[in-house]
Design an enzyme around this catalytic site. Structure first.
Site, PDB file in Angstrom:
ATOM      1  CB  THR A 164      -0.594   0.345   1.218  1.00  0.00           C
ATOM      2  OG1 THR A 164      -0.325   0.313   2.454  1.00  0.00           O
ATOM      3  CG2 THR A 164      -1.542  -1.214   1.319  1.00  0.00           C
ATOM      4  CG  ASP A 165      -1.299   4.318  -1.405  1.00  0.00           C
ATOM      5  OD1 ASP A 165      -1.483   4.891  -0.120  1.00  0.00           O
ATOM      6  OD2 ASP A 165      -1.529   5.108  -2.873  1.00  0.00           O
ATOM      7  CD  GLN A 166       2.174   9.449   4.292  1.00  0.00           C
ATOM      8  OE1 GLN A 166       3.043   9.893   2.566  1.00  0.00           O
ATOM      9  NE2 GLN A 166       1.531  10.196   5.181  1.00  0.00           N
TER      10      GLN A 166
END
Length: 154
Positions: free
Chosen positions: A17-19
């Site tokens: 996942t990203d932030q």
């Protein structure tokens, strides 16, 4: 008979996942590979088995349509089927769905050529008729036994 669909489940890992906690788009392509290799494994094959027979399956085309975001810790289902099979190529199609609401997250396909170790195109129906017939039966939705022919295990 209808098409035969193979299911594989995975849980979204934090590193995918990203932030914002949304799965990075490249991971869907990795999940397509997971679904494809699991389909073969459920048929009693593996990429290792195919390579042992001198068969390689390079990806020559790929498409992915993103529908809804997967997020960290979602459990997803990878639905994989053989969309097309010819003596020269095989096309897999995929659907990624979230459990338990069954929301469609993405869909796509990969096209692979049948080639030798020397990267020469091969006619799989001629060179490995038992493999071609088994995959054709699966494509048509028939239940088949596992494909033997290699003693390697994965």
């Amino acid at each position: 008979m209808g098409e035969r669909i193979f299911e594989t489940s995975v849980r979204v890992r934090y590193k995918e996942t990203d932030q914002m906690g949304v799965v990075h788009h490249t991971n869907y392509i990795v999940w397509f590979e997971v679904g494809r290799t699991d389909l073969l494994r459920q048929l009693g094959l593996s990429y290792r088995d195919l390579e042992g027979r001198g068969i390689l399956l390079p990806v020559v085309d790929l498409s992915c349509r993103y529908v809804e975001a997967a997020r960290y810790d979602d459990e997803i289902r990878i639905l994989t089927r053989i969309a097309d099979l010819t003596p020269g190529k095989i096309i897999f199609s995929y659907e990624i769905r979230r459990k338990p609401d069954d929301a469609k997250l993405a869909r796509g396909s990969t096209t692979h050529l049948w080639v030798s170790r020397e990267m020469k195109r091969m006619n799989i129906q001629r060179s490995h008729p038992e493999l071609y017939e088994m995959l054709a039966a699966v494509r048509e939705g028939e239940e088949v036994g596992t494909c033997s022919g290699s003693s390697s295990s994965s």
